[in-house]
Motif scaffolding. Sequence first.
Motif, PDB file in Angstrom:
ATOM      1  N   LEU A  61       0.837  -1.208   0.000  1.00  0.00           N
ATOM      2  CA  LEU A  61       0.000   0.000   0.000  1.00  0.00           C
ATOM      3  C   LEU A  61       0.871   1.258   0.000  1.00  0.00           C
ATOM      4  O   LEU A  61       0.630   2.218  -0.734  1.00  0.00           O
TER       5      LEU A  61
ATOM      6  N   GLU B 150       2.987   1.385  -3.479  1.00  0.00           N
ATOM      7  CA  GLU B 150       2.201   1.701  -4.679  1.00  0.00           C
ATOM      8  C   GLU B 150       1.654   3.131  -4.631  1.00  0.00           C
ATOM      9  O   GLU B 150       1.591   3.799  -5.650  1.00  0.00           O
ATOM     10  N   CYS B 151       1.283   3.592  -3.456  1.00  0.00           N
ATOM     11  CA  CYS B 151       0.653   4.919  -3.350  1.00  0.00           C
ATOM     12  C   CYS B 151       1.640   6.015  -2.958  1.00  0.00           C
ATOM     13  O   CYS B 151       1.238   7.163  -2.816  1.00  0.00           O
ATOM     14  N   ARG B 152       2.901   5.664  -2.755  1.00  0.00           N
ATOM     15  CA  ARG B 152       3.888   6.644  -2.271  1.00  0.00           C
ATOM     16  C   ARG B 152       3.385   7.344  -1.001  1.00  0.00           C
ATOM     17  O   ARG B 152       3.452   8.568  -0.870  1.00  0.00           O
TER      18      ARG B 152
END
Lengths: 173, 192
Positions: A88, A91-93
Amino acid sequence: MDESQPVWSQYIYQALKEAEIGQVAYVPDAGHKDLIELCHADARMRTVSLTTEEEGVALLAGAWLGGTRGVLLMQSSGVGNCINMLSLVEECRFPLLMIVTMRGQWGETNPWQVPMGQAAAAVLATCGVIVQHVEATRDLAPGVAAAAQMAFVSNRAVALLVSQRLIGAKKFD
Amino acid sequence: MLDRRDAVAAILRRRGRALVVTGLGSPTWDVAAVADSPHNFYLWGAMGGAAVVGLGLALAQPSRRVLVLTGDGELLMGLGSLATIGAERPPNLSVVVLDNERYGETGMQASHTARGVDLAAMARAAGFPAASTAATAEELDAALPALYGGAGPVLLVVKVLATQPPVRVPLRDGTHIKNRFREALLGPQASG
């Protein structure tokens, strides 16, 4: 062990205050005992006791969505619990600041702590987390400040691994 | 048993200013198809994490209702989160479980809720002041006021048919989903 835990926990706590940390998620660890108590006593820090460390990864993603900075406190055995949830963050930085007290590293007397303690840094790095080590109490405050800055300004996951040599090995013999 | 898209539409029609977090798989497809909004944060992975993402958001935004829509399999993977949420008692958090009693993305295998596990009872035992199950449109309608206005944490299990409506693939890139949400909620602060 050059200073006692009540002293060096203050260094971490003050650095977290300066970094404007608003949520403190943790699975209890003896190495974080004093820090957890300091955070509980601070009305501006919302502490959240977790059942497993991966909850903290998800919790602090939610906190950041809502505009709040957080920190995740754990011991090294909790690192393995976080693996899939770290996708999480990657992927979402999402920014993520982790402070990991090490076991299985320096004078360990519980052999069951050794596997995850030895694997922690490699596991974190494999999952995209930037790993930084603190070996001496004088490096705690600047270490937390630098990790927080990198996490929240550069949107990175940063784990600060606090050496068992600094904490002191718990005796089981 | 309700049609899942009808149920999601009925729930989100009344969302007002609520912030929405969706669990991976069908709940993400349902919410994106029925009511896309920059105030939605869609998970495509991180199974077991949806309810706790909602907790962190609810604590950070105490004046906003936070609604998590997830599936039975997703919540079963993070059952400890019910204990964490129950202990924290966030008054503005509601969790909706779209319970088809199946793992819908992997071949419709039976989940534990098909075999007697009662998620609403588990939430009550964890300290949720309100936790119930709706299996008809009337029961769902009656549960909505508590979902948005009741003292939380609230958990509502909605029993839905094991169907797979057409997937309209929503936003895929996680960083974009995050940034879109933060800009909508926080405005200029979002980049800070």
